[in-house]
Design an enzyme around this catalytic site. Sequence first.
Site, mmCIF file in Angstrom:
data_model
loop_
_atom_site.group_PDB
_atom_site.id
_atom_site.type_symbol
_atom_site.label_atom_id
_atom_site.label_comp_id
_atom_site.label_asym_id
_atom_site.label_seq_id
_atom_site.Cartn_x
_atom_site.Cartn_y
_atom_site.Cartn_z
ATOM 1 N N GLN A 181 0.842 6.779 0.442
ATOM 2 C CA GLN A 181 -0.538 6.997 0.014
ATOM 3 C C GLN A 181 -1.006 8.429 0.201
ATOM 4 O O GLN A 181 -2.155 8.745 -0.112
ATOM 5 C CB GLN A 181 -1.474 6.060 0.792
ATOM 6 C CG GLN A 181 -1.243 4.587 0.548
ATOM 7 C CD GLN A 181 -1.624 4.153 -0.849
ATOM 8 O OE1 GLN A 181 -2.414 4.793 -1.530
ATOM 9 N NE2 GLN A 181 -1.034 3.047 -1.309
ATOM 10 N N ASP A 235 5.178 7.267 6.853
ATOM 11 C CA ASP A 235 5.037 6.603 5.563
ATOM 12 C C ASP A 235 4.046 7.408 4.732
ATOM 13 O O ASP A 235 2.847 7.404 5.001
ATOM 14 C CB ASP A 235 4.542 5.169 5.784
ATOM 15 C CG ASP A 235 4.218 4.428 4.490
ATOM 16 O OD1 ASP A 235 4.301 5.038 3.405
ATOM 17 O OD2 ASP A 235 3.862 3.235 4.575
ATOM 18 N N LYS A 272 3.263 5.796 -7.101
ATOM 19 C CA LYS A 272 1.957 6.174 -6.549
ATOM 20 C C LYS A 272 1.709 7.679 -6.691
ATOM 21 O O LYS A 272 0.680 8.185 -6.256
ATOM 22 C CB LYS A 272 1.857 5.749 -5.085
ATOM 23 C CG LYS A 272 1.955 4.230 -4.890
ATOM 24 C CD LYS A 272 1.820 3.836 -3.439
ATOM 25 C CE LYS A 272 2.163 2.370 -3.208
ATOM 26 N NZ LYS A 272 1.205 1.444 -3.833
ATOM 27 N N CYS A 318 -1.800 -6.181 1.358
ATOM 28 C CA CYS A 318 -0.586 -6.158 2.201
ATOM 29 C C CYS A 318 -0.856 -5.420 3.508
ATOM 30 O O CYS A 318 0.008 -4.685 4.014
ATOM 31 C CB CYS A 318 0.590 -5.532 1.454
ATOM 32 S SG CYS A 318 1.106 -6.459 -0.001
ATOM 33 N N HIS A 375 0.826 -0.926 6.470
ATOM 34 C CA HIS A 375 1.186 -1.832 5.388
ATOM 35 C C HIS A 375 2.272 -2.767 5.911
ATOM 36 O O HIS A 375 3.030 -2.425 6.816
ATOM 37 C CB HIS A 375 1.714 -0.995 4.211
ATOM 38 C CG HIS A 375 1.969 -1.752 2.951
ATOM 39 N ND1 HIS A 375 3.096 -2.539 2.766
ATOM 40 C CD2 HIS A 375 1.271 -1.821 1.782
ATOM 41 C CE1 HIS A 375 3.067 -3.055 1.545
ATOM 42 N NE2 HIS A 375 1.969 -2.646 0.926
#
Length: 666
Positions: free
Chosen positions: A464, A461, A487, A625, A384
């Site tokens: 997600q 990260d 999220k 993104c 991202h």
Amino acid sequence: MTILTPTSKPVSSASLPDIPQGAAPAGLPDVATLSRLATAFFSAVPGSATPALASLGSGESLSAGLPLAAPALASASNPAPPGSPFAGPGGAGTGVPGLSLPQGKAAGANLLPSAPTHVLSLGNRVPALAPHAVSQNNAPDSVASAAPALEPRFGGAALGVGVPDVAQRDQPAASPFYFLRDAGASSGAGRELPLPSHDVPTAEPLGLPSIDELRSFGSVSGLERAVSAGGEPDRTGSFYFLDNARAPYSNEHLPRAGSAHPPFDVNAIRRDFPILQERVNGRQLVWFDNAATTQKPQSVIDRLSYFYAHENSNIHRAAHALAGRATDAYEGARDTVRRFIGAASPEEIIFVRGTTEGINLIAKTWGVQNVGEGDEIIVSHLEHHANIVPWQQLAAQKGATLRVIPVDDSGQVRLDEYQKLLNSRTKIVSVTQVSNALGTVVPVQEIVAMAHRAGARALVDGAQSVSHMRVNVQEIDADFFVFSGHKLFGPTGIGVVYGKRDLLEDMPPWQGGGNMIADVTFERTVFQAPPNRFEAGTGNIADAVGLGAAIDYVTRVGIENIGRYEHDLLAYATSVLQPVPGVRLIGTAKDKASVLSFVLKGYETEEVGQALNEEGIAVRSGHHCAQPILRHFGVEATVRPSLAFYNTCDEVDRLVSVVRRLSSRR
């Protein structure tokens, strides 16, 4: 027989109902007559002329000739306050007029959310229903003594009460729940409240917990202790949602990893998300934009409302009760996050606005401190923009180089090429665990281990990933881990940075202000230890608490249950979407999580998105993104349905039918 009234005034015969003549011993009316009199009395409008039996003794007779002015009484009311699990449309009162709990007078009666809550849904509502006006040793805050000049991150524990009187230490602790405090008082302590047996209908056909699960929910350790002692489990006065609850702010009573969860029922799950009943363009909403943001269960909405109604205050250092409540709720949420991702200590959890701010924090503190000219930073092609731009800025500032791990034709990173990038100049490797554009699940544990062997640090990260799979930062051995609350079925504007304690101790703060300082003079400033050092100013207190409630909800459902269901749903969606003529799936890695990116021949992605929206189906269309990875596949944008555990195969079919219709036109 004569009727006497409190005022000794005559009663007219018109005010009395017909009294059938029947045999009654000693001149008294029969039971039916008394029942009719009582019914007429209690059903009368307050203040009206009402028949009543004021005095009835031996030798007295009933007569219908005396007027009676009944005392003005409140109508029958439900003694359970709004929000009580025992309050319902039919009421739960005793039927006695005027018997109600005055709000704000009876301890705990005004502490629950105002929304009515069915008792069978308590398993999903307990954190929102806990009466937060009770300190950590279950004493009401009204008897707490406030201590001024408290150190940061101490709340109700410091504002709470002293050591209980010795005479009281052996007494069972009073329940913090107002409707249980006097349970058993009339018939002796230890009376077991009845629960339905197996020969009555249960909630299991609706996907709700069975009776046995309701009994055992949250009380596993208590049952184990009883069984290990060689006896039957002691459920005296026990309620499944209170067992082992240490304090109103504690979530220790929630199921842990590996514990039993209620059977997964997507229809029951969907009822917890009120927005799913929304209608768009006359159609029931289908929310397939979960990779952008997830919807919120009612328990999270209730928890936010409860915070603002009962706990709203700034945190730390204040000598008043609401600050204690807010601090306990905030720090309780920090500990909930710690358990959820498997961190070693709450001091390793920093609250930020989201994943983007978290990566920037690390780049501008640890990065500025440790990356120099000629050093190298590694990211993957899947990233991202939030995991590219901060490192580009750092590389430009320091004269470092940004290296990129390539991907194969399916969209999976190539570990062989990654190994070639690692060298003694590599300072940090920063990679996503799940691609937001393709859904690829990246083997982060191997990537972190390879980085460590090269002497580099590693950031993962998890924006997600945390909503789809179990994450344990100690197993991954990540030096840093970041994710966003919105999220994970939580509020927007809240996120988390995990960092290993030794790294955080050595990192400088990146913002200056209140909360992050220990001492300030005009000559020097002494900073707090982590995590306060990185939380300058007034933080997003309410949404941190909301994130804790979202994690509690996911924990109760079971992250493994969620992962299995979503895996099957993604497999089904792929099998029915891929054969549609003109559809090209972007990203076909073997290991994926709940993202379908595709393009449709003859259509711009915005056209497909608009056609879906007309049918009430929400998807994301654009570059997400993540332009570098889409350009790797020769496209500038895709249509991206992204799934969550409240989506269904029927919703997938609705999407595919629209795509098929579009496909047939061109």
